[in-house]
Design an enzyme around this catalytic site. Structure first.
Site, PDB file in Angstrom:
ATOM      1  N   ASN A   1      16.729 -25.856  33.129  1.00 48.70           N
ATOM      2  CA  ASN A   1      16.214 -27.222  33.319  1.00 48.70           C
ATOM      3  C   ASN A   1      15.157 -27.297  34.433  1.00 48.70           C
ATOM      4  O   ASN A   1      14.785 -28.385  34.858  1.00 48.70           O
ATOM      5  CB  ASN A   1      17.360 -28.171  33.674  1.00 48.70           C
ATOM      6  CG  ASN A   1      18.430 -28.186  32.594  1.00 48.70           C
ATOM      7  OD1 ASN A   1      18.123 -28.218  31.402  1.00 48.70           O
ATOM      8  ND2 ASN A   1      19.688 -28.146  33.003  1.00 48.70           N
TER       9      ASN A   1
ATOM     10  N   HIS B   1      25.957 -38.410  29.053  1.00 50.15           N
ATOM     11  CA  HIS B   1      26.442 -37.238  29.777  1.00 50.15           C
ATOM     12  C   HIS B   1      27.869 -37.429  30.320  1.00 50.15           C
ATOM     13  O   HIS B   1      28.274 -38.534  30.659  1.00 50.15           O
ATOM     14  CB  HIS B   1      25.484 -36.984  30.941  1.00 50.15           C
ATOM     15  CG  HIS B   1      25.659 -35.682  31.648  1.00 50.15           C
ATOM     16  ND1 HIS B   1      26.485 -35.540  32.730  1.00 50.15           N
ATOM     17  CD2 HIS B   1      25.108 -34.465  31.429  1.00 50.15           C
ATOM     18  CE1 HIS B   1      26.428 -34.290  33.163  1.00 50.15           C
ATOM     19  NE2 HIS B   1      25.593 -33.615  32.396  1.00 50.15           N
TER      20      HIS B   1
ATOM     21  N   GLU C   1      20.936 -42.723  28.949  1.00 50.16           N
ATOM     22  CA  GLU C   1      20.061 -41.697  29.501  1.00 50.16           C
ATOM     23  C   GLU C   1      18.636 -42.041  29.076  1.00 50.16           C
ATOM     24  O   GLU C   1      18.435 -42.658  28.024  1.00 50.16           O
ATOM     25  CB  GLU C   1      20.459 -40.313  28.964  1.00 50.16           C
ATOM     26  CG  GLU C   1      21.835 -39.900  29.466  1.00 50.16           C
ATOM     27  CD  GLU C   1      22.283 -38.523  28.992  1.00 50.16           C
ATOM     28  OE1 GLU C   1      21.443 -37.652  28.737  1.00 50.16           O
ATOM     29  OE2 GLU C   1      23.502 -38.331  28.878  1.00 50.16           O
TER      30      GLU C   1
ATOM     31  N   SER D   1      20.357 -35.451  27.039  1.00 52.35           N
ATOM     32  CA  SER D   1      20.304 -34.083  27.554  1.00 52.35           C
ATOM     33  C   SER D   1      20.546 -33.018  26.496  1.00 52.35           C
ATOM     34  O   SER D   1      20.075 -31.904  26.641  1.00 52.35           O
ATOM     35  CB  SER D   1      21.313 -33.922  28.690  1.00 52.35           C
ATOM     36  OG  SER D   1      22.632 -34.109  28.228  1.00 52.35           O
TER      37      SER D   1
ATOM     38  N   ASP E   1      20.017 -43.053  33.434  1.00 58.47           N
ATOM     39  CA  ASP E   1      20.136 -41.696  33.972  1.00 58.47           C
ATOM     40  C   ASP E   1      18.957 -40.912  33.409  1.00 58.47           C
ATOM     41  O   ASP E   1      18.911 -40.604  32.221  1.00 58.47           O
ATOM     42  CB  ASP E   1      21.476 -41.105  33.511  1.00 58.47           C
ATOM     43  CG  ASP E   1      21.644 -39.637  33.913  1.00 58.47           C
ATOM     44  OD1 ASP E   1      20.635 -38.954  34.143  1.00 58.47           O
ATOM     45  OD2 ASP E   1      22.806 -39.181  33.966  1.00 58.47           O
TER      46      ASP E   1
ATOM     47  N   HIS F   1      16.554 -35.877  32.765  1.00 55.31           N
ATOM     48  CA  HIS F   1      15.635 -35.018  32.021  1.00 55.31           C
ATOM     49  C   HIS F   1      14.273 -35.651  31.789  1.00 55.31           C
ATOM     50  O   HIS F   1      13.434 -35.072  31.098  1.00 55.31           O
ATOM     51  CB  HIS F   1      16.265 -34.601  30.694  1.00 55.31           C
ATOM     52  CG  HIS F   1      17.490 -33.772  30.878  1.00 55.31           C
ATOM     53  ND1 HIS F   1      17.444 -32.424  31.116  1.00 55.31           N
ATOM     54  CD2 HIS F   1      18.792 -34.122  30.933  1.00 55.31           C
ATOM     55  CE1 HIS F   1      18.677 -31.962  31.278  1.00 55.31           C
ATOM     56  NE2 HIS F   1      19.515 -32.983  31.169  1.00 55.31           N
TER      57      HIS F   1
ATOM     58  N   LYS G   1      16.905 -30.543  38.509  1.00 55.96           N
ATOM     59  CA  LYS G   1      16.245 -30.085  37.278  1.00 55.96           C
ATOM     60  C   LYS G   1      14.751 -29.917  37.543  1.00 55.96           C
ATOM     61  O   LYS G   1      14.384 -28.971  38.209  1.00 55.96           O
ATOM     62  CB  LYS G   1      16.618 -31.031  36.146  1.00 55.96           C
ATOM     63  CG  LYS G   1      18.095 -30.783  35.815  1.00 55.96           C
ATOM     64  CD  LYS G   1      18.764 -31.724  34.883  1.00 55.96           C
ATOM     65  CE  LYS G   1      20.231 -31.290  34.774  1.00 55.96           C
ATOM     66  NZ  LYS G   1      21.103 -32.308  34.246  1.00 55.96           N
TER      67      LYS G   1
HETATM   68  C1  LIG Z   1      22.479 -32.568  34.671  1.00 55.61           C
HETATM   69  C2  LIG Z   1      22.766 -33.976  34.440  1.00 55.61           C
HETATM   70  C3  LIG Z   1      23.440 -34.736  35.402  1.00 55.61           C
HETATM   71  C4  LIG Z   1      24.029 -34.107  36.640  1.00 55.61           C
HETATM   72  O1  LIG Z   1      23.059 -33.770  37.567  1.00 55.61           O
HETATM   73  P1  LIG Z   1      23.385 -32.603  38.609  1.00 55.61           P
HETATM   74  O2  LIG Z   1      22.399 -32.821  39.699  1.00 55.61           O
HETATM   75  O3  LIG Z   1      23.214 -31.323  37.887  1.00 55.61           O
HETATM   76  O4  LIG Z   1      24.786 -32.816  39.067  1.00 55.61           O
HETATM   77  C5  LIG Z   1      23.602 -36.063  35.175  1.00 55.61           C
HETATM   78  N1  LIG Z   1      23.161 -36.650  34.043  1.00 55.61           N
HETATM   79  C6  LIG Z   1      22.527 -35.957  33.094  1.00 55.61           C
HETATM   80  C7  LIG Z   1      22.052 -36.655  31.880  1.00 55.61           C
HETATM   81  C8  LIG Z   1      22.317 -34.596  33.253  1.00 55.61           C
HETATM   82  O5  LIG Z   1      21.723 -33.892  32.289  1.00 55.61           O
END
Ligand SMILES: *Cc1c(COP(=O)(O)O)cnc(C)c1O
Length: 410
Positions: free
Chosen positions: A48, A134, A178, A182, A207, A210, A240
């Site tokens: 990522n 997620h 999101e 993801s 969220d 990505h 990421k």
């Molecule tokens: C990876 C991810 C997270 C968590 O983030 P980290 O910093 O890795 O803990 C939260 N939400 C989504 C959609 C993700 O892909």
């Protein structure tokens, strides 16, 4: 054998039987998307680190300088002595990138979600959450104690139906989505989500783990959709595209102030190491000033979907849904043998029957790498092995109204 060891062994055996046991694999990472497993050199298509910033010299130097100057760890919670002055610059920079008044940095994206949701809603409120959200959004929702309604993935009619039925009996309502999903790489219909949130006085939390760094000139999915100012809660990760570690929520000052005094995953955990904050700040500076870098992962993803005749990529994530777990594992192994690192994604990370290869594209790839990968996929017959039930527009998985994370067996 002790009852504890017997318990653990039985659990492992049951997972093994379903081919759902996961194990850690030592992986070395280098520049230009290189990865090593044992003696094997591979090109990674499952990282990522979309912009390669974890390996960027300016980012590494900023982190190294902070490490040398301030030491290895934060020493305490942000509320005690762990609030290094470097946090201010990072939070200001994130707020500027997201167009919000302020931001609140957490230890990780996971911690941001599980701390924020219970701070904002509780038993008298209601949560509406996309069924493909997620795991940590799901966990945060559960921890809040609020009633949870899963709406079908990206289905605004279903969300509208649920809000109409359940909003009025609750004090506050929170909608969770999101920006870029993801495991599927498709985007949420953010403008429509804003409309529904407005119409029903619900708070929308996006969220954008990505989307940050790769869409909307690096600002993320909301900027790409032109609706940043309509979204009160922008969550993201520093782990990421930012290439470092940590998570954040960008929001108004009252909201970030509340998080800093109430979010348990901020209050009761140690602050980030200063080097991590410095590295993330340097990476955000790059994101804010290099739109061409930010655009390149999506361009590569589109080159890949074009080469294979797949639906045009909406993000740097492209799934190839193969259906059953064995098939996805075998495909991953076959690609690994040719030097392509692409992990198989299995339940419960994705719904049952939708095991897949998940390809991610990075600014560190080049056109030749993409073309070789596409050729290998064709030669292995993986295009014909795709699951029959995928829907054409985004190779979509079967619609579900249950979260796969609810299955305690896995
Ligand atoms: C990876 C991810 C997270 C968590 O983030 P980290 O910093 O890795 O803990 C939260 N939400 C989504 C959609 C993700 O892909």
């Amino acid at each position: 054998m002790s009852s504890l060891d017997a318990f653990a062994s039985d659990k492992l055996a049951a997972l093994e039987k379903k081919r759902l046991r996961r194990t850690l694999q030592d992986t070395g990472r280098g520049p230009a998307a290189a990865a090593t497993r044992g003696a094997q050199e591979m090109i990674s298509f499952c990282c990522n680190d979309y912009l390669g910033l974890s390996q960027n010299n300016a980012v590494k130097q900023a982190a190294a300088a902070a490490l040398a100057e301030y030491g290895a760890g934060a020493g305490a919670s942000r509320l005690v002595t762990g609030n290094h002055p470097l946090y201010d610059g990072l939070e200001a920079s994130l707020a500027a990138l997201k167009g919000t008044e302020d931001a609140c940095v957490f230890g990780s994206g996971y911690l941001a979600n599980i701390g924020t949701i219970p701070t904002l809603v509780g038993a008298d409120d209601v949560i509406f959450t996309d069924s493909l959200n997620h795991a940590c959004l799901h966990t945060g929702a559960k921890l809040s104690g609020a009633p949870i309604h899963l709406f079908r993935h990206n289905d605004m009619a279903d969300l509208s139906r649920l809000i109409t039925a359940h909003r009025s009996s609750a004090t506050h309502a929170l909608i969770l989505t999101e920006g870029v999903f993801s495991m599927d790489g498709d985007r949420a219909p953010l403008a429509e989500l804003c409309d529904l949130a407005d119409a029903h006085d619900a708070w929308l939390m996006v969220d954008d783990a990505h989307g940050l760094g790769v869409l909307g000139n690096g600002s993320g999915s909301a900027a790409e959709a032109g609706v940043s100012a309509r979204i009160p809660l922008h969550m993201g990760t520093l782990s990421k595209a930012v290439g470092s570690y940590g998570g954040f929520v960008a929001a108004s000052k009252p909201v970030t102030d509340l998080l800093k005094t109430r979010a348990r995953s901020l209050v009761y955990t140690t602050g980030l190491p200063p080097s991590v904050i410095a590295g993330a700040t340097a990476a955000i500076d790059i994101i804010r000033t290099d739109p061409a870098l930010c655009a390149s992962p999506l361009e590569y993803a589109r080159r890949f979907t074009g080469a294979l005749g797949l639906p045009v990529a909406e993000s740097p994530i492209v799934p190839l849904v193969l259906g059953d777990t064995d098939r996805a594992l075998a495909a991953s192994e076959a690609l690994a043998a040719q030097g392509f690192l692409v992990t198989a994604i299995r339940p419960p990370t994705v719904p049952d029957g939708t095991a897949r290869l998940r390809f991610t594209f990075s600014a560190m790839h080049d056109e030749t790498m993409i073309d070789r990968l596409a050729a290998a996929i064709r030669a292995l017959g993986l295009m014909d092995a795709r699951a029959a039930r995928t829907e054409p527009h985004c190779q979509r998985v079967p619609i579900t109204d249950k979260s796969p994370y609810d299955d305690q067996a896995i």
